[in-house]
Design an enzyme around this catalytic site. Structure first.
Site, PDB file in Angstrom:
ATOM      1  N   TYR A   1      -1.928  -0.540  10.962  1.00 49.42           N
ATOM      2  CA  TYR A   1      -2.041  -1.202   9.653  1.00 49.42           C
ATOM      3  C   TYR A   1      -0.819  -0.883   8.782  1.00 49.42           C
ATOM      4  O   TYR A   1      -0.137  -1.790   8.286  1.00 49.42           O
ATOM      5  CB  TYR A   1      -3.333  -0.771   8.931  1.00 49.42           C
ATOM      6  CG  TYR A   1      -3.327  -1.076   7.447  1.00 49.42           C
ATOM      7  CD1 TYR A   1      -3.312  -2.398   6.992  1.00 49.42           C
ATOM      8  CD2 TYR A   1      -3.320  -0.052   6.487  1.00 49.42           C
ATOM      9  CE1 TYR A   1      -3.297  -2.689   5.621  1.00 49.42           C
ATOM     10  CE2 TYR A   1      -3.308  -0.335   5.134  1.00 49.42           C
ATOM     11  CZ  TYR A   1      -3.293  -1.658   4.696  1.00 49.42           C
ATOM     12  OH  TYR A   1      -3.265  -1.932   3.349  1.00 49.42           O
TER      13      TYR A   1
ATOM     14  N   THR B   1       0.817  -1.215   0.000  1.00 50.75           N
ATOM     15  CA  THR B   1       0.000   0.000   0.000  1.00 50.75           C
ATOM     16  C   THR B   1       0.851   1.265   0.000  1.00 50.75           C
ATOM     17  O   THR B   1       1.998   1.245   0.461  1.00 50.75           O
ATOM     18  CB  THR B   1      -0.895  -0.004   1.263  1.00 50.75           C
ATOM     19  OG1 THR B   1      -1.457   1.285   1.451  1.00 50.75           O
ATOM     20  CG2 THR B   1      -0.094  -0.348   2.516  1.00 50.75           C
ATOM     21  N   ASP B   2       0.256   2.357  -0.466  1.00 52.13           N
ATOM     22  CA  ASP B   2       0.956   3.654  -0.404  1.00 52.13           C
ATOM     23  C   ASP B   2       1.027   4.181   1.037  1.00 52.13           C
ATOM     24  O   ASP B   2       1.777   5.112   1.318  1.00 52.13           O
ATOM     25  CB  ASP B   2       0.274   4.685  -1.317  1.00 52.13           C
ATOM     26  CG  ASP B   2      -1.189   4.965  -0.972  1.00 52.13           C
ATOM     27  OD1 ASP B   2      -1.746   4.312  -0.062  1.00 52.13           O
ATOM     28  OD2 ASP B   2      -1.786   5.846  -1.626  1.00 52.13           O
ATOM     29  N   GLU B   3       0.239   3.571   1.950  1.00 51.91           N
ATOM     30  CA  GLU B   3       0.185   4.106   3.317  1.00 51.91           C
ATOM     31  C   GLU B   3       1.508   3.936   4.066  1.00 51.91           C
ATOM     32  O   GLU B   3       1.731   4.583   5.082  1.00 51.91           O
ATOM     33  CB  GLU B   3      -0.981   3.468   4.088  1.00 51.91           C
ATOM     34  CG  GLU B   3      -2.289   3.651   3.338  1.00 51.91           C
ATOM     35  CD  GLU B   3      -3.538   3.343   4.129  1.00 51.91           C
ATOM     36  OE1 GLU B   3      -3.494   3.376   5.365  1.00 51.91           O
ATOM     37  OE2 GLU B   3      -4.571   3.074   3.489  1.00 51.91           O
TER      38      GLU B   3
ATOM     39  N   LYS C   1       2.197  -3.315   7.351  1.00 52.49           N
ATOM     40  CA  LYS C   1       2.488  -3.494   5.921  1.00 52.49           C
ATOM     41  C   LYS C   1       3.938  -3.079   5.624  1.00 52.49           C
ATOM     42  O   LYS C   1       4.632  -3.731   4.828  1.00 52.49           O
ATOM     43  CB  LYS C   1       1.518  -2.674   5.054  1.00 52.49           C
ATOM     44  CG  LYS C   1       0.092  -3.178   5.045  1.00 52.49           C
ATOM     45  CD  LYS C   1      -0.081  -4.576   4.457  1.00 52.49           C
ATOM     46  CE  LYS C   1       0.141  -4.632   2.965  1.00 52.49           C
ATOM     47  NZ  LYS C   1      -0.200  -5.974   2.407  1.00 52.49           N
TER      48      LYS C   1
HETATM   49  P1  NAD Z   1      -9.469  -7.582   2.173  1.00 54.66           P
HETATM   50  O1  NAD Z   1      -9.438  -7.323   3.642  1.00 54.66           O
HETATM   51  O2  NAD Z   1     -10.713  -7.336   1.405  1.00 54.66           O
HETATM   52  O3  NAD Z   1      -9.043  -9.109   1.892  1.00 54.66           O
HETATM   53  C1  NAD Z   1      -8.020  -9.743   2.585  1.00 54.66           C
HETATM   54  C2  NAD Z   1      -8.152 -11.247   2.357  1.00 54.66           C
HETATM   55  O4  NAD Z   1      -7.072 -11.913   3.021  1.00 54.66           O
HETATM   56  C3  NAD Z   1      -9.453 -11.846   2.920  1.00 54.66           C
HETATM   57  O5  NAD Z   1     -10.023 -12.727   1.979  1.00 54.66           O
HETATM   58  C4  NAD Z   1      -8.995 -12.604   4.162  1.00 54.66           C
HETATM   59  O6  NAD Z   1      -9.803 -13.737   4.468  1.00 54.66           O
HETATM   60  C5  NAD Z   1      -7.588 -13.028   3.751  1.00 54.66           C
HETATM   61  N1  NAD Z   1      -6.712 -13.272   4.905  1.00 54.66           N
HETATM   62  C6  NAD Z   1      -6.554 -12.484   6.004  1.00 54.66           C
HETATM   63  N2  NAD Z   1      -5.666 -13.053   6.849  1.00 54.66           N
HETATM   64  C7  NAD Z   1      -5.236 -14.206   6.263  1.00 54.66           C
HETATM   65  C8  NAD Z   1      -4.306 -15.207   6.636  1.00 54.66           C
HETATM   66  N3  NAD Z   1      -3.645 -15.130   7.803  1.00 54.66           N
HETATM   67  N4  NAD Z   1      -4.101 -16.234   5.788  1.00 54.66           N
HETATM   68  C9  NAD Z   1      -4.781 -16.331   4.625  1.00 54.66           C
HETATM   69  N5  NAD Z   1      -5.681 -15.412   4.228  1.00 54.66           N
HETATM   70  C10 NAD Z   1      -5.907 -14.352   5.035  1.00 54.66           C
HETATM   71  O7  NAD Z   1      -8.246  -6.738   1.597  1.00 54.66           O
HETATM   72  P2  NAD Z   1      -8.064  -6.027   0.164  1.00 54.66           P
HETATM   73  O8  NAD Z   1      -8.624  -4.666   0.231  1.00 54.66           O
HETATM   74  O9  NAD Z   1      -8.506  -6.951  -0.906  1.00 54.66           O
HETATM   75  O10 NAD Z   1      -6.488  -5.891   0.125  1.00 54.66           O
HETATM   76  C11 NAD Z   1      -5.671  -6.922  -0.422  1.00 54.66           C
HETATM   77  C12 NAD Z   1      -4.208  -6.512  -0.315  1.00 54.66           C
HETATM   78  O11 NAD Z   1      -3.998  -5.282  -1.005  1.00 54.66           O
HETATM   79  C13 NAD Z   1      -3.758  -6.267   1.128  1.00 54.66           C
HETATM   80  O12 NAD Z   1      -2.448  -6.778   1.267  1.00 54.66           O
HETATM   81  C14 NAD Z   1      -3.764  -4.750   1.271  1.00 54.66           C
HETATM   82  O13 NAD Z   1      -2.804  -4.321   2.208  1.00 54.66           O
HETATM   83  C15 NAD Z   1      -3.393  -4.330  -0.139  1.00 54.66           C
HETATM   84  N6  NAD Z   1      -3.911  -3.011  -0.575  1.00 54.66           N
HETATM   85  C16 NAD Z   1      -5.243  -2.690  -0.442  1.00 54.66           C
HETATM   86  C17 NAD Z   1      -5.702  -1.450  -0.887  1.00 54.66           C
HETATM   87  C18 NAD Z   1      -7.167  -1.072  -0.800  1.00 54.66           C
HETATM   88  O14 NAD Z   1      -7.511   0.067  -1.110  1.00 54.66           O
HETATM   89  N7  NAD Z   1      -8.064  -1.981  -0.439  1.00 54.66           N
HETATM   90  C19 NAD Z   1      -4.807  -0.538  -1.460  1.00 54.66           C
HETATM   91  C20 NAD Z   1      -3.444  -0.901  -1.570  1.00 54.66           C
HETATM   92  C21 NAD Z   1      -3.016  -2.135  -1.139  1.00 54.66           C
HETATM   93  P1  TYD Z   2     -10.746   3.792   4.157  1.00 56.30           P
HETATM   94  O1  TYD Z   2     -11.681   3.341   3.082  1.00 56.30           O
HETATM   95  O2  TYD Z   2     -10.849   3.185   5.508  1.00 56.30           O
HETATM   96  O3  TYD Z   2      -9.260   3.652   3.559  1.00 56.30           O
HETATM   97  P2  TYD Z   2      -7.831   4.194   4.154  1.00 56.30           P
HETATM   98  O4  TYD Z   2      -7.991   4.588   5.557  1.00 56.30           O
HETATM   99  O5  TYD Z   2      -7.002   2.962   4.006  1.00 56.30           O
HETATM  100  O6  TYD Z   2      -7.425   5.321   3.268  1.00 56.30           O
HETATM  101  O7  TYD Z   2     -10.931   5.348   4.325  1.00 56.30           O
HETATM  102  C1  TYD Z   2     -10.724   6.238   3.239  1.00 56.30           C
HETATM  103  C2  TYD Z   2     -10.849   7.642   3.794  1.00 56.30           C
HETATM  104  O8  TYD Z   2     -12.203   7.856   4.211  1.00 56.30           O
HETATM  105  C3  TYD Z   2      -9.988   7.888   5.026  1.00 56.30           C
HETATM  106  O9  TYD Z   2      -9.472   9.207   4.968  1.00 56.30           O
HETATM  107  C4  TYD Z   2     -10.961   7.737   6.190  1.00 56.30           C
HETATM  108  C5  TYD Z   2     -12.275   8.211   5.590  1.00 56.30           C
HETATM  109  N1  TYD Z   2     -13.493   7.575   6.144  1.00 56.30           N
HETATM  110  C6  TYD Z   2     -14.560   8.380   6.599  1.00 56.30           C
HETATM  111  O10 TYD Z   2     -14.495   9.625   6.545  1.00 56.30           O
HETATM  112  N2  TYD Z   2     -15.671   7.754   7.103  1.00 56.30           N
HETATM  113  C7  TYD Z   2     -15.778   6.408   7.190  1.00 56.30           C
HETATM  114  O11 TYD Z   2     -16.823   5.903   7.704  1.00 56.30           O
HETATM  115  C8  TYD Z   2     -14.700   5.588   6.712  1.00 56.30           C
HETATM  116  C9  TYD Z   2     -14.772   4.094   6.765  1.00 56.30           C
HETATM  117  C10 TYD Z   2     -13.572   6.222   6.182  1.00 56.30           C
END
Ligand code: NAD
Ligand code: TYD
Length: 353
Positions: free
Chosen positions: A159, A133-135, A163
């Site tokens: 989080y 992630t960019d975070e 990561k």
């Molecule tokens: P998500 O929470 O929707 O899915 C995570 C999945 O991992 C779930 O299916 C969960 O059951 C599985 N999981 C959790 N712990 C596990 C374990 N110990 N063993 C096996 N499986 C396990 O997450 P997402 O949003 O799909 O994100 C996927 C990846 O992308 C993550 O690594 C996250 O850090 C990264 N990412 C997400 C975003 C975003 O905006 N959602 C952006 C950048 C990077």
């Molecule tokens: P989120 O989807 O949790 O992603 P991330 O924290 O990983 O960026 O949140 C996106 C942005 O939206 C973040 O600045 C927090 C804000 N947010 C709200 O304002 N209200 C909400 O109920 C949630 C879940 C997030």
């Protein structure tokens, strides 16, 4: 030829598995623990498809992962599995350290043993792609340049710290052991199958029920939004052409303030399912997230120049697709918004006045 995909029943993982099999026809083995965020319904389209095998398991279970690798001999591991929600990491960081740090460590060890057992072309072709992630780069000021692959790590939440820890392990396993790793650091995703605890699907689901739309703090935090299908395309490009040991930043060049995102969702919903008085009136400003990062933005020059990747969706077209998907899949939303999810909403938003 097979891929092992961890976390493939989650939001991005499921989109990736579905897109991958549709685009390449290459078989996938999905390894997922099925936490609250994992949902087999996300992969329902692959039921009975011989190109897909689902295995329930934990990435931290080294023996189980080793057995899977020996059995399927994947040419690559694409590692999505993680605890992924910042707010949950604030309430309970333990699972984040366990899965994101310790789990990634165990997965790396299993991958290394597997890779070291390979020879010749199979060994040269093997890849471990780590999805991050960019975070990990921390928070930007309004006028700061976007994150590049050379930006120093400065994670602020449990989080992002977990990561960042996993990213460092992946880097070290390349540097020390030569494991052919690739890392992608992506900005905020949105699209089909996103669990409705995250901003975009939470706002859609609440709006459709006429419930308040909780905006943290002043709503002026900025995220760089990317449609999930574009993220999946970026991962395919990195897997195909990325240089081992390299990091690729992935972003939509679509910076928006949270309040702008919520208003855009309200307007898109109003166009498709009009509500008397509209949806914008449901917005409520609530207590800010502790340690809330102000702005994220990705400079995606490297992946664009080196691998020819570019997002196909604009923020507007991606958001419209997403809203249409949630309207067409209300049963999916209803199914995931039960049990554990309800408890989360009550605890998390109950204390947020
Ligand atoms: P998500 O929470 O929707 O899915 C995570 C999945 O991992 C779930 O299916 C969960 O059951 C599985 N999981 C959790 N712990 C596990 C374990 N110990 N063993 C096996 N499986 C396990 O997450 P997402 O949003 O799909 O994100 C996927 C990846 O992308 C993550 O690594 C996250 O850090 C990264 N990412 C997400 C975003 C975003 O905006 N959602 C952006 C950048 C990077
Ligand atoms: P989120 O989807 O949790 O992603 P991330 O924290 O990983 O960026 O949140 C996106 C942005 O939206 C973040 O600045 C927090 C804000 N947010 C709200 O304002 N209200 C909400 O109920 C949630 C879940 C997030």
């Amino acid at each position: 030829m097979t891929l092992l995909v961890t976390g493939g029943a989650g939001f991005i993982g499921a989109n990736f598995v579905l897109d991958w099999i549709a685009a390449t026809g290459e078989p996938v083995v999905t390894l997922d623990k099925l936490t609250y965020a994992g949902n087999l319904a996300n992969l329902a389209a692959l039921e009975g498809d011989a190109r897909h095998a689902f295995v329930r398991g934990d990435i931290g279970d080294g023996e189980a992962v080793a057995a899977l690798l020996a059995r399927h001999r994947p040419r690559a591991i694409v590692h999505f599995a993680a605890e992924s929600h910042v707010d949950r990491s604030i309430h309970g960081p333990g699972d984040f350290i366990q899965t994101n740090v310790v789990g990634t460590f165990r997965l790396l060890e299993a991958a290394r043993a597997h890779w070291e057992s390979l020879a010749g072309g199979e060994r040269d072709a093997f890849r471990f792609l780590h999805v991050s992630t960019d975070e990990v780069y921390g928070s930007l000021g309004e006028a700061d340049p976007a994150f590049t692959e050379r930006t120093a790590y400065a994670p602020n939440s449990p989080y992002s710290a977990s990561k960042a820890g996993s990213d460092h392990l992946v880097r070290a396993w390349h540097h020390t052991y030569g494991l052919p790793v690739l890392t992608t650091n992506c900005s905020n995703n949105y699209g089909p199958f996103q669990f409705p605890e995250k901003l975009v699907p939470l706002m859609i689901a609440n709006a459709l029920e006429g419930r308040p739309l909780p905006v943290y703090g002043d709503g002026r935090q900025v995220r760089d939004w990317l449609y999930v299908g574009d993220h999946c395309a970026a991962i395919r490009a990195v897997l195909a052409g990325g240089r081992p040991g390299e990091v690729y930043n992935v972003g939509g060049s679509a910076e928006r303030r949270n309040l702008e995102v919520v208003h855009a969702l309200c307007d898109a919903l109003q166009a498709l399912r009009p509500r008397e008085g509209g949806y914008r009136g449901l917005v409520r400003f609530v207590a800010d997230r502790p340690g809330h990062d102000r702005r994220y933005a990705i400079d995606a020059t490297k992946i664009r120049a080196e691998l020819g990747w570019a997002p196909a969706e604009t923020f507007e077209s991606g958001l419209a697709r997403t809203v249409r998907w949630y309207l067409a899949n209300e049963a999916w939303v209803a199914q995931v918004r039960s049990g554990e999810y309800r408890r989360w909403i009550e605890t998390h938003y109950g204390e947020r006045k």
